[in-house]
Design a protein around this motif. Sequence first.
Motif, PDB file in Angstrom:
ATOM      1  N   ALA A 105      -1.926 -21.081 -14.083  1.00 12.60           N
ATOM      2  CA  ALA A 105      -2.774 -22.273 -14.063  1.00 12.60           C
ATOM      3  C   ALA A 105      -3.308 -22.600 -12.677  1.00 12.60           C
ATOM      4  CB  ALA A 105      -1.987 -23.470 -14.606  1.00 12.60           C
ATOM      5  N   GLU A 106      -2.534 -22.274 -11.624  1.00  8.28           N
ATOM      6  CA  GLU A 106      -2.870 -22.793 -10.303  1.00  8.28           C
ATOM      7  C   GLU A 106      -3.154 -21.746  -9.239  1.00  8.28           C
ATOM      8  OE1 GLU A 106      -3.240 -26.016  -9.726  1.00  8.28           O
ATOM      9  OE2 GLU A 106      -2.700 -26.525 -11.780  1.00  8.28           O
ATOM     10  N   LEU A 107      -2.515 -20.605  -9.313  1.00 12.69           N
ATOM     11  CA  LEU A 107      -2.547 -19.660  -8.202  1.00 12.69           C
ATOM     12  C   LEU A 107      -3.945 -19.086  -7.987  1.00 12.69           C
ATOM     13  CD1 LEU A 107       0.026 -18.974  -6.596  1.00 12.69           C
ATOM     14  CD2 LEU A 107      -0.002 -16.733  -7.685  1.00 12.69           C
ATOM     15  N   GLY A 108      -4.481 -19.302  -6.794  1.00 13.68           N
ATOM     16  CA  GLY A 108      -5.773 -18.742  -6.441  1.00 13.68           C
ATOM     17  C   GLY A 108      -6.949 -19.353  -7.162  1.00 13.68           C
ATOM     18  N   ARG A 109      -6.738 -20.465  -7.855  1.00 15.13           N
ATOM     19  CA  ARG A 109      -7.819 -21.091  -8.610  1.00 15.13           C
ATOM     20  C   ARG A 109      -8.318 -22.321  -7.863  1.00 15.13           C
ATOM     21  NH1 ARG A 109      -6.628 -21.086 -15.008  1.00 15.13           N
ATOM     22  NH2 ARG A 109      -8.847 -21.575 -14.939  1.00 15.13           N
ATOM     23  N   PRO A 110      -9.560 -22.311  -7.417  1.00 20.53           N
ATOM     24  CA  PRO A 110     -10.105 -23.475  -6.710  1.00 20.53           C
ATOM     25  C   PRO A 110     -10.022 -24.725  -7.568  1.00 20.53           C
ATOM     26  CG  PRO A 110     -11.580 -21.593  -6.529  1.00 20.53           C
ATOM     27  CD  PRO A 110     -10.534 -21.224  -7.543  1.00 20.53           C
ATOM     28  N   ALA A 111     -10.102 -25.869  -6.921  1.00 21.46           N
ATOM     29  CA  ALA A 111      -9.923 -27.137  -7.623  1.00 21.46           C
ATOM     30  C   ALA A 111     -10.907 -27.330  -8.762  1.00 21.46           C
ATOM     31  CB  ALA A 111     -10.035 -28.289  -6.633  1.00 21.46           C
ATOM     32  N   HIS A 112     -12.113 -26.762  -8.663  1.00 21.64           N
ATOM     33  CA  HIS A 112     -13.111 -26.942  -9.711  1.00 21.64           C
ATOM     34  C   HIS A 112     -12.923 -25.978 -10.873  1.00 21.64           C
ATOM     35  CE1 HIS A 112     -15.208 -23.266  -8.508  1.00 21.64           C
ATOM     36  NE2 HIS A 112     -15.011 -23.646  -7.261  1.00 21.64           N
ATOM     37  N   GLU A 158       0.830  -1.210   0.000  1.00 23.00           N
ATOM     38  CA  GLU A 158       0.000   0.000   0.000  1.00 23.00           C
ATOM     39  C   GLU A 158       0.864   1.260   0.000  1.00 23.00           C
ATOM     40  OE1 GLU A 158      -2.271  -0.683   3.491  1.00 23.00           O
ATOM     41  OE2 GLU A 158      -3.526  -2.242   2.564  1.00 23.00           O
ATOM     42  N   GLY A 159       2.089   1.150   0.523  1.00 29.09           N
ATOM     43  CA  GLY A 159       2.980   2.296   0.566  1.00 29.09           C
ATOM     44  C   GLY A 159       3.683   2.586  -0.740  1.00 29.09           C
ATOM     45  N   SER A 160       3.638   1.640  -1.693  1.00 26.17           N
ATOM     46  CA  SER A 160       4.270   1.848  -3.005  1.00 26.17           C
ATOM     47  C   SER A 160       3.336   1.392  -4.117  1.00 26.17           C
ATOM     48  CB  SER A 160       5.600   1.075  -3.082  1.00 26.17           C
ATOM     49  OG  SER A 160       6.537   1.558  -2.148  1.00 26.17           O
ATOM     50  N   PRO A 161       2.117   1.949  -4.167  1.00 28.06           N
ATOM     51  CA  PRO A 161       1.142   1.476  -5.157  1.00 28.06           C
ATOM     52  C   PRO A 161       1.552   1.770  -6.595  1.00 28.06           C
ATOM     53  CG  PRO A 161       0.359   3.499  -4.122  1.00 28.06           C
ATOM     54  CD  PRO A 161       1.597   3.077  -3.366  1.00 28.06           C
ATOM     55  N   ASP A 162       2.482   2.698  -6.784  1.00 28.83           N
ATOM     56  CA  ASP A 162       2.981   3.002  -8.122  1.00 28.83           C
ATOM     57  C   ASP A 162       3.991   1.983  -8.610  1.00 28.83           C
ATOM     58  OD1 ASP A 162       4.680   3.880  -6.024  1.00 28.83           O
ATOM     59  OD2 ASP A 162       5.817   5.096  -7.464  1.00 28.83           O
ATOM     60  N   ALA A 163       4.507   1.170  -7.697  1.00 21.12           N
ATOM     61  CA  ALA A 163       5.628   0.286  -8.044  1.00 21.12           C
ATOM     62  C   ALA A 163       5.355  -1.189  -7.823  1.00 21.12           C
ATOM     63  CB  ALA A 163       6.861   0.691  -7.239  1.00 21.12           C
ATOM     64  N   VAL A 164       4.492  -1.537  -6.861  1.00 19.33           N
ATOM     65  CA  VAL A 164       4.239  -2.942  -6.558  1.00 19.33           C
ATOM     66  C   VAL A 164       2.748  -3.171  -6.368  1.00 19.33           C
ATOM     67  CG1 VAL A 164       6.488  -3.197  -5.425  1.00 19.33           C
ATOM     68  CG2 VAL A 164       4.450  -2.724  -4.044  1.00 19.33           C
ATOM     69  N   ALA A 165       2.339  -4.447  -6.482  1.00 17.21           N
ATOM     70  CA  ALA A 165       0.951  -4.814  -6.228  1.00 17.21           C
ATOM     71  C   ALA A 165       0.926  -6.212  -5.627  1.00 17.21           C
ATOM     72  CB  ALA A 165       0.138  -4.787  -7.518  1.00 17.21           C
ATOM     73  N   LEU A 166       0.181  -6.381  -4.545  1.00 17.72           N
ATOM     74  CA  LEU A 166       0.016  -7.691  -3.927  1.00 17.72           C
ATOM     75  C   LEU A 166      -1.030  -8.454  -4.730  1.00 17.72           C
ATOM     76  CD1 LEU A 166       1.206  -9.163  -1.484  1.00 17.72           C
ATOM     77  CD2 LEU A 166      -0.734  -8.349  -0.138  1.00 17.72           C
ATOM     78  N   CYS A 167      -0.637  -9.599  -5.284  1.00 21.28           N
ATOM     79  CA  CYS A 167      -1.484 -10.318  -6.243  1.00 21.28           C
ATOM     80  C   CYS A 167      -1.936 -11.665  -5.692  1.00 21.28           C
ATOM     81  CB  CYS A 167      -0.733 -10.517  -7.549  1.00 21.28           C
ATOM     82  SG  CYS A 167      -0.251  -8.972  -8.355  1.00 21.28           S
ATOM     83  N   HIS A 168      -3.148 -12.071  -6.096  1.00 21.49           N
ATOM     84  CA  HIS A 168      -3.749 -13.310  -5.614  1.00 21.49           C
ATOM     85  C   HIS A 168      -3.840 -14.395  -6.686  1.00 21.49           C
ATOM     86  CE1 HIS A 168      -6.019 -10.728  -2.397  1.00 21.49           C
ATOM     87  NE2 HIS A 168      -4.727 -10.889  -2.124  1.00 21.49           N
ATOM     88  N   ASP A 169      -3.678 -14.036  -7.946  1.00 20.68           N
ATOM     89  CA  ASP A 169      -3.785 -15.026  -9.012  1.00 20.68           C
ATOM     90  C   ASP A 169      -3.021 -14.555 -10.242  1.00 20.68           C
ATOM     91  OD1 ASP A 169      -5.483 -13.162 -10.380  1.00 20.68           O
ATOM     92  OD2 ASP A 169      -7.225 -13.981  -9.326  1.00 20.68           O
ATOM     93  N   GLY A 170      -2.990 -15.414 -11.242  1.00 16.79           N
ATOM     94  CA  GLY A 170      -2.245 -15.094 -12.448  1.00 16.79           C
ATOM     95  C   GLY A 170      -2.762 -13.877 -13.174  1.00 16.79           C
ATOM     96  N   GLN A 171      -4.078 -13.687 -13.182  1.00 14.53           N
ATOM     97  CA  GLN A 171      -4.645 -12.532 -13.853  1.00 14.53           C
ATOM     98  C   GLN A 171      -4.191 -11.235 -13.198  1.00 14.53           C
ATOM     99  OE1 GLN A 171      -8.907 -12.632 -14.449  1.00 14.53           O
ATOM    100  NE2 GLN A 171      -9.029 -10.415 -14.719  1.00 14.53           N
ATOM    101  N   GLN A 172      -4.188 -11.207 -11.870  1.00 13.96           N
ATOM    102  CA  GLN A 172      -3.727 -10.005 -11.174  1.00 13.96           C
ATOM    103  C   GLN A 172      -2.241  -9.757 -11.417  1.00 13.96           C
ATOM    104  OE1 GLN A 172      -4.835 -10.022  -7.035  1.00 13.96           O
ATOM    105  NE2 GLN A 172      -7.035 -10.055  -7.481  1.00 13.96           N
ATOM    106  N   ILE A 173      -1.470 -10.825 -11.518  1.00 17.01           N
ATOM    107  CA  ILE A 173      -0.045 -10.663 -11.835  1.00 17.01           C
ATOM    108  C   ILE A 173       0.109 -10.054 -13.218  1.00 17.01           C
ATOM    109  CG2 ILE A 173       2.119 -11.881 -12.296  1.00 17.01           C
ATOM    110  CD1 ILE A 173       1.337 -13.883 -10.138  1.00 17.01           C
TER     111      ILE A 173
END
Length: 380
Positions: free
Chosen positions: A347-354, A89-104
């Motif tokens: 393929a895998e990050l943050g994606r439920p098994a279904h 949150e302190g460097s929103p111009d430079a980094v982002a905390l990501c939960h899945d491949g799309q966010q990356i």
Amino acid sequence: MPVDTVPVDQQSLHVRSVVAETHNDLLMAVSARPPAMWASFFRERWLPQLVEGGVDVQVLPVFVESQFRPEGALRQTLRMIECAHVLAEGSPDAVALCHDGQQIDEALALGRIALVLALESMPGIDESVELIPTLHRLGVRVASIAHWGRTALADGSGQDGTGSRLTSHGVEALREMERLGMLFDISHLGATGVAHVLEIATRPVIATHSSARALRDHHRNLTDEQLRGVAAGGGVVCVNFLAAFLTEDARSATIDHLVDHIEHIAGVAGIDHVGLGPDFMREVNEDLTPPCCEGFSYSGIDSNAAVPGLEGPRGLPLVTDALVKRGFSEEEIQKILGANVMRLFRAELGRPAHDRPAHGLAQDGPVEGRERPEPERPRP
């Protein structure tokens, strides 16, 4: 490895490639400061190094030191997770905390470094596997269940003599992670535990920071059989840069030793199953114990011994240069630097098994080299 017919511009190749770094304990260093300093210390001390090293994807492990265990382990785990959120949150111009491949992918398109939260050995969980979804809600997407010693879930590699498989709670943890879309990390897991995971896992696994045991006979490294097992399941082995795991005489380690391990893993597991997991302990030690204590030893290894030039992330372009000189092609180098990890993350990050592709493999193939916008990031 085949040599390209056209000479490779190492600097351009590094910039055009997605560089994914799957183990950097910088959260230990940042969270050791007062909370009011977390964002500024990261921005001033670590962000410039990541930018200079060309890092695009940075996995941030939460490692809880022994003085916090067992009573304070969960509190320290939550504190370090909060630290990750604060520095992002302190460097929103430079980094982002990501939960899945799309966010990356979205972060990279904006010229930001994608941060991914990981747990190293889960000491804050113990037998309470029901807390894994809680940590998933907080953003954790990669986790291991043991370190050097014994946990309620499994034995670490330092306990290989026990021949232990995962405990019933460890099996439950693996299943819960697979259900949620959290990558299971086998680095640090004991040999029999690794075999157990490879036997029962239904989704690909990752080794975030492990080298080749055939080249350096240390329990923290993976055997050829283990390397083939990870590859067979669609996973990736990310090579540890720590000198003590590259050669027996850590103080004599060179970048050629590192490339030897990369080349060996690529030869055994396949070029599609190798990545980078540096474990830059020297830089972290300097931040935790300034000035850094000469001869500092951790679990019997010299964690201050580093490959010259690779003490921290700003040296990562040297790896690209060394891979070019060794004769890897541009496509192979891009896979090693990050395309393989990105394929797995997509393929895998943050994606439920279904909600995942068949066999855990991405449908859109590896990340191709591309021109990216030059972001306005802080410089030292």
